[in-house]
Write a protein that holds these residues in place. Structure first.
Motif, PDB file in Angstrom:
ATOM      1  N   THR A   1       2.026  -3.226  -5.304  1.00 40.35           N
ATOM      2  CA  THR A   1       1.984  -2.616  -4.020  1.00 40.35           C
ATOM      3  C   THR A   1       1.304  -1.066  -3.941  1.00 40.35           C
ATOM      4  O   THR A   1       2.400  -0.211  -4.150  1.00 40.35           O
ATOM      5  CB  THR A   1       3.013  -2.802  -2.955  1.00 40.35           C
TER       6      THR A   1
ATOM      7  N   GLN B   1       2.736   3.251  -8.213  1.00 41.17           N
ATOM      8  CA  GLN B   1       3.337   3.397  -7.029  1.00 41.17           C
ATOM      9  C   GLN B   1       4.690   4.298  -7.100  1.00 41.17           C
ATOM     10  O   GLN B   1       5.029   5.028  -6.161  1.00 41.17           O
ATOM     11  CB  GLN B   1       3.621   2.180  -5.969  1.00 41.17           C
TER      12      GLN B   1
ATOM     13  N   SER C   1       6.807  -0.937  -0.429  1.00 39.31           N
ATOM     14  CA  SER C   1       6.439  -1.231  -1.857  1.00 39.31           C
ATOM     15  C   SER C   1       7.575  -1.520  -2.341  1.00 39.31           C
ATOM     16  O   SER C   1       8.102  -2.555  -3.127  1.00 39.31           O
ATOM     17  CB  SER C   1       5.981   0.036  -2.361  1.00 39.31           C
TER      18      SER C   1
ATOM     19  N   SER D   1      -0.189  -2.328 -10.343  1.00 34.48           N
ATOM     20  CA  SER D   1       0.764  -2.098  -9.193  1.00 34.48           C
ATOM     21  C   SER D   1       0.563  -3.518  -8.461  1.00 34.48           C
ATOM     22  O   SER D   1      -0.328  -4.041  -8.398  1.00 34.48           O
ATOM     23  CB  SER D   1       0.422  -1.086  -8.232  1.00 34.48           C
TER      24      SER D   1
ATOM     25  N   ALA E   1       0.153  -3.417   0.919  1.00 43.70           N
ATOM     26  CA  ALA E   1      -0.422  -2.156   0.600  1.00 43.70           C
ATOM     27  C   ALA E   1      -1.484  -1.584   1.443  1.00 43.70           C
ATOM     28  O   ALA E   1      -1.605  -0.482   1.878  1.00 43.70           O
ATOM     29  CB  ALA E   1      -0.826  -2.459  -0.744  1.00 43.70           C
TER      30      ALA E   1
ATOM     31  N   GLN F   1       8.682  -5.107  -3.828  1.00 38.89           N
ATOM     32  CA  GLN F   1       9.239  -5.208  -5.263  1.00 38.89           C
ATOM     33  C   GLN F   1      10.746  -5.814  -5.633  1.00 38.89           C
ATOM     34  O   GLN F   1      10.907  -6.822  -6.579  1.00 38.89           O
ATOM     35  CB  GLN F   1       9.350  -3.628  -6.009  1.00 38.89           C
TER      36      GLN F   1
END
Length: 488
Positions: A180, A155, A317, A178, A369, A321
């Protein structure tokens, strides 16, 4: 299009995998099987691996990388930051130490002369695996026999980066990883344009990060930091503006005079960034004020509180994270996500922040996501321009038509997700159990799209984990949902 067909697992592959200290979760095992099956067919792999922070994605990608090496192919591991590249490099050197493979890291820590020497070795296949950032996408990087490209934290790479990848991976296996995925990637996976594996099983003893969302409050910041200090922990404070980050440090120093505070951001020299991170790791600092540079590749078990200001400027995202940076040990992680009280939030900003609040449970990266896809749209799958006539036919119909076309092109029978069509009187959630209208609607949507009994069981467990034990009446409604799934 025909690519390289890998052989079955070698004896060394089994030796490597047996050396992993933790047993794989069922989801990890399934992902490994799916990836190996892709690699053992002549069709080039294009698979997305989705799993939350700390869910063991690295172990899965390492097994794929080793399989390529065992078939005398070169491997690229592309990552968004130098910090993450160095972390992967150390991990891979440790895991591959007893095997005769040359693994190198290409980063800004090296001089231009050192970089050119590494690239020369890569071109002659004197290097088996190379780990690096966007530097690996430049024109002077060439390979003798490239077999696998792994894109970690996909991402963080833009459409232009991915277009560059296509220039040398047309017949090469690609594994994107990933927590997201961006909406475009997520949409391609959901419609079957790309293959898709999900790791949704949380590690043992892992707790969800408790999330508090609200307008910025200086006293709340002070109390959060003091609370973390009292339990001997450390704090990440995210302020994503370099021009004003030192003023945040000054304000916190006045607010908390007995607290040690440091700052780190991408405009500092690499060695200085490393020094400050090492000082934080050694607990010489209580609070580390940082930009989103800490989003990837930071693993500090003693950092258990995250504070984000001006969160409306960050994406779903990014926030997810960052939230994954805390609570990585057995200690309860806390995330305080603040937005600017003086600014009027846009509808999209409100939707993003609400999604972060709703999806705070373990393994929620996948749901976030999907929500991000809903908020932002999928974009143009075949180019950089965000154009087309999707609104003319409607997004849902467009998805339906594209999925059908993809399966026709593949010569496969179209898989239908289906909708349970449960009437409102048969399944509903009391507002005494879930107060938020949005959150109740999200539950209804998930119930209507359940595909199997296992998914239904997981949803019930997730609800009880978030909202408490369900009433007998609520359990009865889920029983009727299970009956529908059995009949289906």
């Amino acid at each position: 299009m025909v690519g390289f067909q890998y052989g079955e697992d070698t004896e060394d592959q089994l030796v490597l995998e047996s050396g992993f200290e933790h047993p794989l979760t069922p989801d990890q095992e399934r992902a490994v099987r799916e990836i190996k099956a892709d690699m053992e067919t002549p069709r080039p792999m294009d698979r997305l691996l989705c799993g939350d922070v700390g869910y063991g994605k690295t172990e899965v990608l390492l097994r794929a990388a080793f399989k390529a090496l065992e078939n005398y192919k070169q491997v690229v591991l592309l990552v968004p930051t130098t910090i993450l590249a160095e972390q992967h490099f150390k991990t891979i050197l440790k895991r591959f130490s007893t095997f005769p493979y040359q693994v190198v890291c290409l980063s800004r820590f090296q001089s231009k002369v050192e970089q050119q020497a590494i690239l020369k070795r890569v071109k002659c296949q004197q290097v088996d695996m190379i780990i690096g950032t966007h530097r690996l996408l430049q024109k002077d990087v060439t390979f003798k026999d490239l077999g696998l490209v792994i894109v970690d934290e996909e991402q963080r790479f833009g459409v232009k980066d991915k277009e560059k990848l296509k220039t040398f991976v047309a017949t090469v296996d690609v594994l994107s990883v990933s927590a997201t995925p961006i909406p475009r990637t997520m949409y391609m996976a959901l419609t079957g344009t790309r293959d898709f594996s999900v790791i949704g099983t949380p590690p043992k003893m892992k707790k969800e990060v408790r999330t508090v969302l609200g307008p910025f409050d200086e006293q709340a910041v002070k109390q959060a930091i003091l609370k973390e200090k009292n339990r001997k922990g450390q704090v990440f404070y995210v302020h994503n503006r370099v021009d004003s980050i030192l003023s945040i440090q000054s304000r916190l120093s006045v607010l908390l005079p007995e607290t040690t505070i440091d700052v780190v951001h991408g405009q500092l020299p690499e060695l200085e960034i490393q020094r400050r991170l090492q000082a934080f790791y050694a607990h010489k600092t209580d609070v580390l004020i940082a930009t989103t540079i800490i989003e990837n590749g930071i693993d500090f078990p003693n950092a258990n509180t995250l504070i984000i200001d001006q969160a409306e400027q960050l994406g779903v995202s990014q926030i997810h994270q960052l939230r994954g940076r805390v609570g990585r040990s057995n200690t309860q992680g806390l995330a305080y996500i603040f937005y600017s009280p003086s600014k009027t939030l846009t509808e999209k900003s409100k939707a993003r922040l609400q999604a972060i609040k709703e999806y705070a449970s373990l393994g929620s990266g996948y749901q976030l996501a999907v929500k991000d896809l809903e908020i932002r749209g999928a974009g143009n799958l075949l180019g950089r321009e965000q154009s087309g006539h999707v609104l003319t036919v409607g997004f849902n119909l467009y998805c339906h038509l594209l999925e059908a076309a993809i399966f026709r092109a593949k010569g496969e029978e179209r898989r239908t997700q289906g909708w349970l069509n449960i009437p409102a009187q048969e399944f509903f959630v009391e507002d005494t159990y879930i107060a938020s209208d949005r959150e109740r609607l999200a539950v209804y949507q998930r119930v209507q799209t359940l595909q199997c009994l296992e998914d239904c069981s997981k949803l019930q467990s997730e609800l009880e984990d978030r909202y408490g034990v369900m009433s007998i009446a609520m359990k009865g409604r889920f029983s009727r949902v299970e009956e529908r799934l059995k009949a289906k």
